[in-house]
Structure formats: structure tokens, C-alpha cells
Motif scaffolding. Structure first.
Motif, mmCIF file in Angstrom:
data_model
loop_
_atom_site.group_PDB
_atom_site.id
_atom_site.type_symbol
_atom_site.label_atom_id
_atom_site.label_comp_id
_atom_site.label_asym_id
_atom_site.label_seq_id
_atom_site.Cartn_x
_atom_site.Cartn_y
_atom_site.Cartn_z
ATOM 1 N N LYS A 59 0.835 -1.198 0.000
ATOM 2 C CA LYS A 59 0.000 0.000 0.000
ATOM 3 C C LYS A 59 0.875 1.254 0.000
ATOM 4 C CE LYS A 59 -3.895 2.263 2.245
ATOM 5 N NZ LYS A 59 -3.324 3.574 2.068
ATOM 6 N N MET A 60 1.989 1.214 0.763
ATOM 7 C CA MET A 60 2.886 2.379 0.781
ATOM 8 C C MET A 60 3.398 2.667 -0.623
ATOM 9 S SD MET A 60 5.016 1.581 4.243
ATOM 10 C CE MET A 60 6.242 2.852 4.061
ATOM 11 N N VAL A 61 3.755 1.592 -1.340
ATOM 12 C CA VAL A 61 4.283 1.772 -2.693
ATOM 13 C C VAL A 61 3.194 2.297 -3.628
ATOM 14 C CG1 VAL A 61 5.282 0.590 -4.710
ATOM 15 C CG2 VAL A 61 6.119 0.063 -2.408
ATOM 16 N N SER A 62 1.977 1.740 -3.501
ATOM 17 C CA SER A 62 0.940 2.220 -4.435
ATOM 18 C C SER A 62 0.499 3.641 -4.082
ATOM 19 C CB SER A 62 -0.234 1.242 -4.541
ATOM 20 O OG SER A 62 -0.918 1.197 -3.336
ATOM 21 N N ASP A 63 0.503 4.011 -2.790
ATOM 22 C CA ASP A 63 0.202 5.410 -2.420
ATOM 23 C C ASP A 63 1.258 6.343 -3.005
ATOM 24 O OD1 ASP A 63 -1.975 4.579 -1.002
ATOM 25 O OD2 ASP A 63 -1.118 4.930 0.990
ATOM 26 N N ALA A 64 2.529 5.919 -2.885
ATOM 27 C CA ALA A 64 3.628 6.757 -3.387
ATOM 28 C C ALA A 64 3.514 6.915 -4.903
ATOM 29 C CB ALA A 64 4.973 6.138 -3.006
ATOM 30 N N GLU A 65 3.133 5.824 -5.562
ATOM 31 C CA GLU A 65 2.982 5.872 -7.020
ATOM 32 C C GLU A 65 1.921 6.903 -7.412
ATOM 33 O OE1 GLU A 65 2.426 1.972 -8.526
ATOM 34 O OE2 GLU A 65 3.303 2.557 -10.447
ATOM 35 N N ARG A 66 0.816 6.864 -6.664
ATOM 36 C CA ARG A 66 -0.271 7.804 -6.952
ATOM 37 C C ARG A 66 0.199 9.246 -6.735
ATOM 38 N NH1 ARG A 66 -3.892 7.648 -3.122
ATOM 39 N NH2 ARG A 66 -3.843 5.394 -3.064
ATOM 40 N N GLU A 67 0.912 9.465 -5.616
ATOM 41 C CA GLU A 67 1.395 10.815 -5.291
ATOM 42 C C GLU A 67 2.381 11.325 -6.340
ATOM 43 O OE1 GLU A 67 3.089 12.261 -1.396
ATOM 44 O OE2 GLU A 67 2.029 10.464 -0.756
ATOM 45 N N LEU A 68 3.242 10.419 -6.797
ATOM 46 C CA LEU A 68 4.252 10.825 -7.792
ATOM 47 C C LEU A 68 3.573 11.197 -9.110
ATOM 48 C CD1 LEU A 68 7.303 11.139 -8.275
ATOM 49 C CD2 LEU A 68 7.329 8.784 -9.122
ATOM 50 N N ARG A 69 2.554 10.390 -9.495
ATOM 51 C CA ARG A 69 1.817 10.708 -10.734
ATOM 52 C C ARG A 69 1.094 12.034 -10.599
ATOM 53 N NH1 ARG A 69 -0.079 5.190 -11.916
ATOM 54 N NH2 ARG A 69 1.643 4.239 -13.052
ATOM 55 N N LYS A 70 0.557 12.303 -9.385
ATOM 56 C CA LYS A 70 -0.161 13.562 -9.166
ATOM 57 C C LYS A 70 0.808 14.738 -9.281
ATOM 58 C CE LYS A 70 -3.328 16.116 -6.229
ATOM 59 N NZ LYS A 70 -2.703 17.364 -6.608
ATOM 60 N N LEU A 71 1.974 14.565 -8.696
ATOM 61 C CA LEU A 71 2.974 15.643 -8.792
ATOM 62 C C LEU A 71 3.318 15.909 -10.261
ATOM 63 C CD1 LEU A 71 5.776 16.472 -6.479
ATOM 64 C CD2 LEU A 71 6.506 15.966 -8.786
ATOM 65 N N ALA A 72 3.515 14.824 -11.021
ATOM 66 C CA ALA A 72 3.833 14.976 -12.446
ATOM 67 C C ALA A 72 2.676 15.688 -13.157
ATOM 68 C CB ALA A 72 4.092 13.606 -13.071
ATOM 69 N N SER A 73 1.454 15.303 -12.817
ATOM 70 C CA SER A 73 0.320 15.907 -13.512
ATOM 71 C C SER A 73 0.137 17.371 -13.089
ATOM 72 C CB SER A 73 -0.907 15.028 -13.297
ATOM 73 O OG SER A 73 -1.975 15.741 -12.814
ATOM 74 N N ASP A 74 0.361 17.693 -11.790
ATOM 75 C CA ASP A 74 0.276 19.089 -11.338
ATOM 76 C C ASP A 74 1.267 19.973 -12.088
ATOM 77 O OD1 ASP A 74 -1.642 18.355 -9.553
ATOM 78 O OD2 ASP A 74 -0.374 18.505 -7.756
ATOM 79 N N LEU A 75 2.379 19.378 -12.500
ATOM 80 C CA LEU A 75 3.405 20.172 -13.197
ATOM 81 C C LEU A 75 3.251 20.059 -14.717
ATOM 82 C CD1 LEU A 75 6.483 19.318 -10.939
ATOM 83 C CD2 LEU A 75 5.179 21.434 -10.975
ATOM 84 N N GLY A 76 2.146 19.420 -15.145
ATOM 85 C CA GLY A 76 1.890 19.301 -16.588
ATOM 86 C C GLY A 76 2.800 18.308 -17.286
ATOM 87 N N LEU A 77 3.264 17.297 -16.540
ATOM 88 C CA LEU A 77 4.240 16.362 -17.122
ATOM 89 C C LEU A 77 3.660 14.983 -17.392
ATOM 90 C CD1 LEU A 77 7.294 17.094 -14.789
ATOM 91 C CD2 LEU A 77 6.818 18.032 -17.026
ATOM 92 N N ASP A 78 2.344 14.823 -17.298
ATOM 93 C CA ASP A 78 1.761 13.469 -17.414
ATOM 94 C C ASP A 78 2.260 12.740 -18.652
ATOM 95 O OD1 ASP A 78 0.107 15.787 -17.108
ATOM 96 O OD2 ASP A 78 -1.451 14.514 -16.255
ATOM 97 N N LYS A 79 2.379 13.487 -19.741
ATOM 98 C CA LYS A 79 2.726 12.807 -20.993
ATOM 99 C C LYS A 79 4.224 12.838 -21.261
ATOM 100 C CE LYS A 79 -1.661 12.708 -23.160
ATOM 101 N NZ LYS A 79 -2.517 13.784 -22.626
ATOM 102 N N SER A 80 4.888 13.868 -20.727
ATOM 103 C CA SER A 80 6.282 14.051 -21.143
ATOM 104 C C SER A 80 7.290 13.397 -20.200
ATOM 105 C CB SER A 80 6.588 15.532 -21.299
ATOM 106 O OG SER A 80 6.262 16.212 -20.121
ATOM 107 N N ALA A 81 6.874 12.981 -19.018
ATOM 108 C CA ALA A 81 7.852 12.350 -18.113
ATOM 109 C C ALA A 81 7.362 10.967 -17.708
ATOM 110 C CB ALA A 81 8.056 13.208 -16.864
ATOM 111 N N ARG A 82 8.347 10.076 -17.515
ATOM 112 C CA ARG A 82 7.982 8.735 -17.039
ATOM 113 C C ARG A 82 8.124 8.737 -15.519
ATOM 114 N NH1 ARG A 82 12.056 3.850 -18.676
ATOM 115 N NH2 ARG A 82 13.611 5.485 -18.607
#
Ligand code: ADP
Length: 142
Positions: A59-82
């Protein structure tokens, strides 16, 4: 100049992470480089992990994954960063992933504000010392 930039992100310090990732993104755009954001969920020693309810680490890993994706999306990087998630010792995993993706630059933050005694935190200093590629230390000046 660069083709593969790795930006390790400490989710415990979102403001530092955003500042650092913004700089990494600007560099990636300028150099036509790919950008990978990596978070490492610190490993829990076996004796402590044994006390945790089943599934806690997953669960810690999947929460972190979600948070990292959110950070990427907040910065407009959903498509441009892995985004990548690992579990273990942060500095070891950062160095290992840098090798795996053949990173030619690691962009890392130096420190949390207010910790004046050391120029670099422990993760950053280990990465700077042992990386096989260039490392850019993003230092907060205010
Ligand atoms: P501080 O003690 O000031 O947080 P660190 O050296 O621990 O300094 O962290 C500096 C940088 O190292 C972070 O901003 C981030 O770039 C990277 N880092 C630290 N911990 C992690 C982690 N768990 N996963 C990914 N990157 C990390």
C-alpha cells in the motif's frame, strides 16, 4: 548534450520536489532529453516489517505511485515524463535506476531549507559521490 535525465523525488518534501522537477523539466526541454521521475519508498527492516499488517508495504508503494503521478500531472508532465517507483535504500536505488536507464544526468535537490550545517543531505551526497554520470545539485538559495 543530455538524452536521459533522472530526477529522484522525495515525496515527503513536495515544495522542494516541485522546484527541482521544474528545473529538471526545463533542462530536459532545452536538451531534448527524456525525463524520469523516481521515488524510493524506504525499506523497512525485516523485524519491523514483520509487525506490520499484511499488505502495508504494498500500500505504501501504491500510495507513493499515486502521489508521484499527481505531482507529475500538477506540473503538466503526465505525458512528457515517465514515473518510476522503487523500494529500498534511496541512494542505492537512485544509483541503480540511473544505471538501468543509462541516465547521463541526475538532477537532485541539495537540502531542506533550514538545515544549514551540511551542504548536502545524506542521500544527495551519496549520489554525488558514487554516480557514474553527471549530477546537478539544485540548491535552494533563499
Ligand atoms: P534532506 O535531508 O535535506 O532531505 P537528502 O539528501 O535526504 O536531503 O535529499 C535530497 C534529495 O535527494 C531529495 O530532494 C531528492 O531529490 C533525493 N531523495 C531523497 N530521498 C529520496 C527518496 N526516498 N526517493 C527519491 N529521491 C530521494
Amino acid at each position: 548534450m543530455y538524452s536521459e535525465i533522472l530526477a529522484p523525488v522525495d515525496l515527503a518534501h513536495p515544495e522542494t520536489a516541485k522546484r527541482m522537477v521544474t528545473e529538471a523539466k526545463a533542462l530536459a526541454d532545452k536538451t531534448g532529453s527524456k525525463l524520469t521521475l523516481l521515488n524510493v519508498v524506504p525499506a523497512i527492516p525485516g523485524f519491523a516489517a514483520a509487525e506490520l499488517p499484511a499488505g502495508t508495504i504494498k500500500k505504501m508503494v501504491s500510495d507513493a505511485e499515486r502521489e508521484l503521478r499527481k505531482l507529475a500531472s500538477d506540473l503538466g508532465l503526465d505525458k512528457s515524463a515517465r514515473t518510476m517507483l522503487r523500494s529500498g535504500k534511496p541512494h542505492s536505488q537512485i544509483l541503480q535506476v540511473a544505471d538501468e536507464i543509462s541516465a547521463d544526468l541526475i538532477v537532485i535537490a541539495s537540502h531542506q531549507p533550514g538545515i544549514e550545517d551540511y551542504l548536502l543531505g545524506s542521500v544527495a551526497s551519496r549520489v554525488v559521490r558514487h554516480a557514474k554520470c553527471s549530477v546537478l545539485v539544485e540548491r535552494q538559495l533563499d
